[in-house]
Design a protein around this motif. Structure first.
Motif, PDB file in Angstrom:
ATOM      1  N   LYS A 606      13.467   2.039  11.253  1.00  0.00           N
ATOM      2  CA  LYS A 606      13.720   2.376   9.840  1.00  0.00           C
ATOM      3  C   LYS A 606      12.399   2.688   9.136  1.00  0.00           C
ATOM      4  CE  LYS A 606      17.897  -0.443   9.671  1.00  0.00           C
ATOM      5  NZ  LYS A 606      18.678  -1.469   8.937  1.00  0.00           N
ATOM      6  N   LEU A 607      11.755   3.763   9.612  1.00  0.00           N
ATOM      7  CA  LEU A 607      10.454   4.130   9.063  1.00  0.00           C
ATOM      8  C   LEU A 607      10.550   4.524   7.593  1.00  0.00           C
ATOM      9  CD1 LEU A 607       7.411   4.697   9.551  1.00  0.00           C
ATOM     10  CD2 LEU A 607       8.065   7.029  10.174  1.00  0.00           C
ATOM     11  N   ASN A 608      11.589   5.271   7.250  1.00  0.00           N
ATOM     12  CA  ASN A 608      11.733   5.701   5.851  1.00  0.00           C
ATOM     13  C   ASN A 608      11.863   4.507   4.914  1.00  0.00           C
ATOM     14  OD1 ASN A 608      11.563   8.395   6.512  1.00  0.00           O
ATOM     15  ND2 ASN A 608      13.782   8.653   6.755  1.00  0.00           N
ATOM     16  N   GLU A 609      12.639   3.486   5.345  1.00  0.00           N
ATOM     17  CA  GLU A 609      12.779   2.283   4.518  1.00  0.00           C
ATOM     18  C   GLU A 609      11.449   1.539   4.407  1.00  0.00           C
ATOM     19  OE1 GLU A 609      16.081  -0.403   4.983  1.00  0.00           O
ATOM     20  OE2 GLU A 609      17.259   1.163   5.988  1.00  0.00           O
ATOM     21  N   ALA A 610      10.697   1.523   5.517  1.00  0.00           N
ATOM     22  CA  ALA A 610       9.390   0.852   5.503  1.00  0.00           C
ATOM     23  C   ALA A 610       8.452   1.548   4.515  1.00  0.00           C
ATOM     24  CB  ALA A 610       8.781   0.844   6.905  1.00  0.00           C
ATOM     25  N   CYS A 611       8.443   2.901   4.543  1.00  0.00           N
ATOM     26  CA  CYS A 611       7.594   3.647   3.604  1.00  0.00           C
ATOM     27  C   CYS A 611       8.030   3.399   2.166  1.00  0.00           C
ATOM     28  CB  CYS A 611       7.651   5.142   3.916  1.00  0.00           C
ATOM     29  SG  CYS A 611       6.859   5.591   5.482  1.00  0.00           S
ATOM     30  N   ALA A 612       9.340   3.415   1.951  1.00  0.00           N
ATOM     31  CA  ALA A 612       9.848   3.184   0.593  1.00  0.00           C
ATOM     32  C   ALA A 612       9.466   1.792   0.097  1.00  0.00           C
ATOM     33  CB  ALA A 612      11.367   3.354   0.579  1.00  0.00           C
ATOM     34  N   PHE A 613       9.526   0.793   1.005  1.00  0.00           N
ATOM     35  CA  PHE A 613       9.156  -0.571   0.626  1.00  0.00           C
ATOM     36  C   PHE A 613       7.691  -0.645   0.206  1.00  0.00           C
ATOM     37  CE2 PHE A 613       7.259  -4.620   2.049  1.00  0.00           C
ATOM     38  CZ  PHE A 613       7.943  -5.496   1.224  1.00  0.00           C
ATOM     39  N   LEU A 614       6.812   0.007   0.993  1.00  0.00           N
ATOM     40  CA  LEU A 614       5.386  -0.035   0.682  1.00  0.00           C
ATOM     41  C   LEU A 614       5.092   0.677  -0.640  1.00  0.00           C
ATOM     42  CD1 LEU A 614       2.666  -0.995   1.973  1.00  0.00           C
ATOM     43  CD2 LEU A 614       2.344   1.347   2.695  1.00  0.00           C
ATOM     44  N   TYR A 615       5.740   1.830  -0.852  1.00  0.00           N
ATOM     45  CA  TYR A 615       5.475   2.578  -2.075  1.00  0.00           C
ATOM     46  C   TYR A 615       6.007   1.839  -3.303  1.00  0.00           C
ATOM     47  CZ  TYR A 615       4.530   6.230   1.364  1.00  0.00           C
ATOM     48  OH  TYR A 615       4.041   6.942   2.437  1.00  0.00           O
ATOM     49  N   GLU A 616       7.102   1.090  -3.130  1.00  0.00           N
ATOM     50  CA  GLU A 616       7.617   0.273  -4.237  1.00  0.00           C
ATOM     51  C   GLU A 616       6.627  -0.832  -4.597  1.00  0.00           C
ATOM     52  OE1 GLU A 616      11.522  -1.286  -3.609  1.00  0.00           O
ATOM     53  OE2 GLU A 616      12.372   0.695  -3.155  1.00  0.00           O
ATOM     54  N   LEU A 617       5.989  -1.413  -3.574  1.00  0.00           N
ATOM     55  CA  LEU A 617       4.964  -2.429  -3.839  1.00  0.00           C
ATOM     56  C   LEU A 617       3.835  -1.842  -4.684  1.00  0.00           C
ATOM     57  CD1 LEU A 617       4.555  -4.223  -0.373  1.00  0.00           C
ATOM     58  CD2 LEU A 617       5.526  -5.198  -2.440  1.00  0.00           C
ATOM     59  N   VAL A 618       3.401  -0.632  -4.315  1.00  0.00           N
ATOM     60  CA  VAL A 618       2.322   0.020  -5.066  1.00  0.00           C
ATOM     61  C   VAL A 618       2.754   0.272  -6.497  1.00  0.00           C
ATOM     62  CG1 VAL A 618       0.903   2.099  -5.223  1.00  0.00           C
ATOM     63  CG2 VAL A 618       1.336   1.060  -2.995  1.00  0.00           C
ATOM     64  N   ASP A 619       4.017   0.700  -6.683  1.00  0.00           N
ATOM     65  CA  ASP A 619       4.528   0.941  -8.039  1.00  0.00           C
ATOM     66  C   ASP A 619       4.574  -0.331  -8.866  1.00  0.00           C
ATOM     67  OD1 ASP A 619       4.812   3.588  -7.456  1.00  0.00           O
ATOM     68  OD2 ASP A 619       6.947   3.469  -6.954  1.00  0.00           O
ATOM     69  N   CYS A 620       4.676  -1.491  -8.187  1.00  0.00           N
ATOM     70  CA  CYS A 620       4.717  -2.783  -8.887  1.00  0.00           C
ATOM     71  C   CYS A 620       3.321  -3.389  -9.028  1.00  0.00           C
ATOM     72  CB  CYS A 620       5.629  -3.754  -8.151  1.00  0.00           C
ATOM     73  SG  CYS A 620       7.359  -3.270  -8.160  1.00  0.00           S
ATOM     74  N   ALA A 621       2.271  -2.549  -8.894  1.00  0.00           N
ATOM     75  CA  ALA A 621       0.872  -2.965  -9.081  1.00  0.00           C
ATOM     76  C   ALA A 621       0.375  -3.880  -7.974  1.00  0.00           C
ATOM     77  CB  ALA A 621       0.664  -3.632 -10.433  1.00  0.00           C
ATOM     78  N   VAL A 622       1.044  -3.874  -6.811  1.00  0.00           N
ATOM     79  CA  VAL A 622       0.557  -4.606  -5.637  1.00  0.00           C
ATOM     80  C   VAL A 622      -0.324  -3.647  -4.839  1.00  0.00           C
ATOM     81  CG1 VAL A 622       1.224  -5.743  -3.496  1.00  0.00           C
ATOM     82  CG2 VAL A 622       2.569  -6.111  -5.561  1.00  0.00           C
ATOM     83  N   THR A 623      -1.405  -4.147  -4.284  1.00  0.00           N
ATOM     84  CA  THR A 623      -2.320  -3.312  -3.495  1.00  0.00           C
ATOM     85  C   THR A 623      -2.257  -3.734  -2.033  1.00  0.00           C
ATOM     86  OG1 THR A 623      -3.774  -3.180  -5.417  1.00  0.00           O
ATOM     87  CG2 THR A 623      -4.688  -2.477  -3.301  1.00  0.00           C
ATOM     88  N   PRO A 624      -1.410  -3.095  -1.222  1.00  0.00           N
ATOM     89  CA  PRO A 624      -1.364  -3.435   0.209  1.00  0.00           C
ATOM     90  C   PRO A 624      -2.690  -3.090   0.886  1.00  0.00           C
ATOM     91  CG  PRO A 624       0.532  -2.100  -0.460  1.00  0.00           C
ATOM     92  CD  PRO A 624      -0.458  -2.045  -1.572  1.00  0.00           C
ATOM     93  N   ASN A 625      -3.027  -3.838   1.930  1.00  0.00           N
ATOM     94  CA  ASN A 625      -4.299  -3.576   2.601  1.00  0.00           C
ATOM     95  C   ASN A 625      -4.123  -2.575   3.735  1.00  0.00           C
ATOM     96  OD1 ASN A 625      -3.136  -5.024   4.678  1.00  0.00           O
ATOM     97  ND2 ASN A 625      -4.492  -6.782   4.506  1.00  0.00           N
ATOM     98  N   ILE A 626      -5.209  -2.279   4.420  1.00  0.00           N
ATOM     99  CA  ILE A 626      -5.214  -1.258   5.458  1.00  0.00           C
ATOM    100  C   ILE A 626      -4.273  -1.612   6.611  1.00  0.00           C
ATOM    101  CG2 ILE A 626      -7.230  -2.327   6.550  1.00  0.00           C
ATOM    102  CD1 ILE A 626      -6.370   1.442   6.463  1.00  0.00           C
ATOM    103  N   VAL A 627      -4.098  -2.911   6.876  1.00  0.00           N
ATOM    104  CA  VAL A 627      -3.218  -3.321   7.988  1.00  0.00           C
ATOM    105  C   VAL A 627      -1.797  -2.849   7.735  1.00  0.00           C
ATOM    106  CG1 VAL A 627      -2.277  -5.302   9.229  1.00  0.00           C
ATOM    107  CG2 VAL A 627      -4.662  -5.320   8.510  1.00  0.00           C
ATOM    108  N   ASN A 628      -1.323  -2.969   6.497  1.00  0.00           N
ATOM    109  CA  ASN A 628       0.039  -2.544   6.168  1.00  0.00           C
ATOM    110  C   ASN A 628       0.213  -1.039   6.374  1.00  0.00           C
ATOM    111  OD1 ASN A 628       1.252  -5.098   5.074  1.00  0.00           O
ATOM    112  ND2 ASN A 628      -0.488  -4.940   3.712  1.00  0.00           N
TER     113      ASN A 628
END
Length: 689
Positions: A606-628
């Protein structure tokens, strides 16, 4: 700048009314704002009101007392303001006291403004006081503000010349901010005002130019120094050599080194020679000219200008700092050949560095040789060395080292054994753990709870649980010291690692409370981790609910373990619900939790869901690191989705995350896989009838 007088305007006559008005305005502007106006304008006490305004001695002592004894500079300012309104004319001592007190309180901006406004108001201290105040203002480490004060003083009093020491301090501060050009201009200003710059002035500027790689300018300053008749000292040559070596001009460096040795012999101040030699050796090591260091160690061209012990000690220190511990041990042999004994601190740094960088056998050899002149490793070096020996499975040397440490005067025997036991856990020899425990008891060295926990951990790590259970039983029956929460947590983890779930839960739910222990989040995390590895995720969720209802607050490790467990068991929907209903509202989540979710989604395709999850985190002012991001890149690469890979890279850059070596390694595999697929298809076409 608003307080500086213009050059074209004539100086006002020295007039008490003018000074009083200007100073009064300044005091009310810069008094402590935390106090109400009523407190700031409080009148002096009745006894002080009876003192005559002409009694300068009394008021000077009063202001000095407020500034230095009671540390109340604001009260001193208010008093001076009130006195001025009564016709009191402040003198240099009053101004100096106030500025010193402001500087002592780290209120340097106010101190700068005080002096600027005093000069602007027509009150100019004498030359000595000016230099004293400039010296105090230089403690602010703000050369720009201090230079403004100096220029203001010179404009108001053209005959004023700052002292050589103040000039040198200003030059040094500008150089520390990598502004050697401005420092160089200040040097010319100094000469124009009748000061002859000294060796310190020139050396500071040469060093600054060399530090930023402008060796051409450094040489010009050096030549100018010689033309002005200022003799360079050994430190001058040393800093210039550093600049030359940075440019890889070896021949010029050797030429300057030859001059350095001659200057060191003539130098009368040993501290300058020591600083020059230390800087030279550090520069050689920094630029990789280690062979030159060994040549100096062999030839000692500085002769007796510095003592041999210091010279060799500096070489060892610099080589160790740049990771050349084997080279440092070579210096030791050169010392021995010359009959010089290395200091224990230098010797210990070599042994420690070798032990920490895979050279434990060489370190042990040096250890044995060092015993001859009284060397014994520090406890921290012992820890690193014995861990290295155990990783090399050299028990014989490890045991000798332990005995050496136990024979050391004032040694803490239990701690020495504990360090050894922890090192033994690195090798697959749990039997030796029991042998050490028996040895401790035979030598009347009582094991503490750390000793027993280490033994238990060593056995559990190797999947042997019976011995830890016996030790735990002995601890609970009083044969050893009582167990603690770490003891129970380690054994619970050990039981779960071999699949003995019921016994582990019995310890958690019954034995621990009976012994007065309330399981904490670390213990629960060990239980959850063990259950998830056994794929008992439903039971893990029950334990989690029990933990939360019992008032134990989950941490990010708890959530990472459960998300991993749910995803491993194929319960992706439950993992997503757990994130939405529990983790996100708790606000207890970090990059490890995000990684667990992203890995679970990518593994499930479910790559599309994974990308959507990460982009939602960014929209919520979360900064995922390079590992993510790398998890997403890897997931896209495994599916051969080249376009999506570069879209993810674009999102990374847009969000301020730079790709690392792992990112490019993953992408390189993608291109390799695409090329392989192309080759397979091409060969299939060629083989087709």
């Amino acid at each position: 700048m608003m307080f500086l007088p213009t050059l074209s305007s004539p100086k006002p006559p020295f007039n008490p009314k003018t000074i009083n008005t200007s100073f009064a305005l300044f005091f009310f502007t810069y008094n402590n704002p935390s106090q109400p106006p009523s407190a700031q304008t409080s009148q002096p006490q009745e006894a002080e009101q009876q003192q005559s305004i002409t009694n300068r001695s009394y008021w000077t002592k009063k202001i000095h007392h407020l500034c230095t004894i009671t540390n109340n500079v604001d009260e001193a300012i208010r008093l001076l303001d009130h006195l001025r309104l009564r016709g009191y004319k402040p003198d240099s001592l009053n101004l100096s006291t106030i500025i010193h007190a402001l500087c002592h309180s780290n209120r340097f901006p106010e101190a700068h403004r005080w002096l600027l406004l005093s000069v602007n108001s027509g009150f100019i201290p004498d030359e000595r006081t000016c230099n004293v105040l400039i010296a105090k203002l230089l403690d602010s480490k703000n050369p720009d503000s201090t230079l403004r004060v100096v220029h203001c003083l010179i404009e108001a009093k053209p005959e004023f010349v700052p002292s050589l020491i103040n000039y040198n301090r200003l030059i040094d501060q500008l150089c520390l901010f990598s502004r050697p050009g401005e420092a160089h201009r200040l040097l010319f200003d100094m000469r124009n005002r009748g000061h002859l710059p000294n060796t310190v002035s020139y050396t500071t500027i040469i060093n600054a130019y060399c530090r930023i790689g402008h060796t051409g300018y450094a040489h010009r300053v050096f030549d100018d120094m010689l033309e002005c008749g200022v003799q360079p000292n050994s430190l001058t040559y040393s800093v210039l050599i550093h600049g030359v070596l940075r440019k890889r001009d070896v021949e010029r460096g050797k030429e300057l080194m030859g001059k350095l040795w001659g200057t060191m012999v003539e130098e009368m101040d040993p501290s300058i020679n020591s600083a020059a030699f230390a800087n030279l050796i550090d520069s050689l090591c920094r630029e990789g000219f280690f062979h030159e260091v060994f040549n100096i160690a062999e030839d000692m061209p500085q002769e007796k200008s510095i003592c041999d012990e210091f010279a060799y000690g500096q070489m060892i220190d610099s080589l160790c700092r740049f990771g050349r511990h084997h080279g440092a041990s070579r210096i030791v042999y050169i010392m021995k050949k010359r009959g010089v004994t290395p200091s224990l601190a230098s010797y210990n740094s070599i042994v420690h560095g070798l032990s920490n960088n895979g050279g434990c056998m060489r370190a042990y050899q040096l250890l044995e040789e060092g015993v001859e002149f009284g060397y014994s490793p520090s406890e921290y070096t012992y820890k690193v060395l014995i861990e290295g020996l155990c990783q090399e499975s050299d028990l014989c040397k490890a045991q000798k080292l332990v005995q050496m440490m136990l024979n050391k005067e004032g040694a803490h025997s239990t701690r020495i054994y504990n360090i050894y036991l922890r090192a033994l856990c690195l090798m697959n020899n749990p039997t030796e753990l029991l042998n050490v425990l028996v040895s401790m008891l035979q030598t009347q060295c009582q094991p503490d709870v750390i000793t027993l926990n280490t033994v238990i951990h060593g056995f559990c790590k190797r999947g042997r649980i019976e011995e830890p259970l016996k030790v735990l039983n002995d601890m609970m029956t009083g044969k050893f010291c009582a167990p603690d929460a770490v003891t129970f947590t380690t054994i619970i983890g050990g039981l779960l690692s071999v699949g003995r779930i019921e016994e582990a839960l019995d310890l958690l739910q019954n034995t621990m409370p009976q012994r007065g222990f309330r399981p904490g989040v670390v213990t629960y995390n060990a239980v959850l981790r063990g259950l998830c590895k056994l794929r008992q995720v439903d039971e893990a969720m029950e334990i989690f609910n029990t933990m939360v209802s019992g008032g134990v607050v989950a941490d990010s490790n708890t959530y990472t373990i459960l998300i991993d467990g749910l995803c491993e068991c194929g319960q992706i929907d439950n993992a997503k619900r757990f994130w939405e209903d529990v983790i996100w509202p708790s606000k207890v989540h970090d990059n490890f939790v995000y990684s667990a979710i992203l890995k679970g989604l990518c593994r499930s395709g479910k790559l599309n869901e994974a990308c959507a999850f990460l982009y939602e985190l960014v929209d919520c002012a979360v900064t995922p690191n390079i590992v993510n991001y790398n998890i997403l890149v890897d997931g896209a690469c495994k599916q051969g989705l080249k376009k999506e890979v570069y879209q993810i890279l674009g999102e990374m850059r847009k969000n301020g995350v730079a790709p690392d070596a792992v990112t490019w390694r993953i992408i390189d595999k993608l291109h390799g896989n695409v090329w392989k697929q192309f080759c397979v298809k091409d060969s299939a076409v060629q083989c087709a009838p």
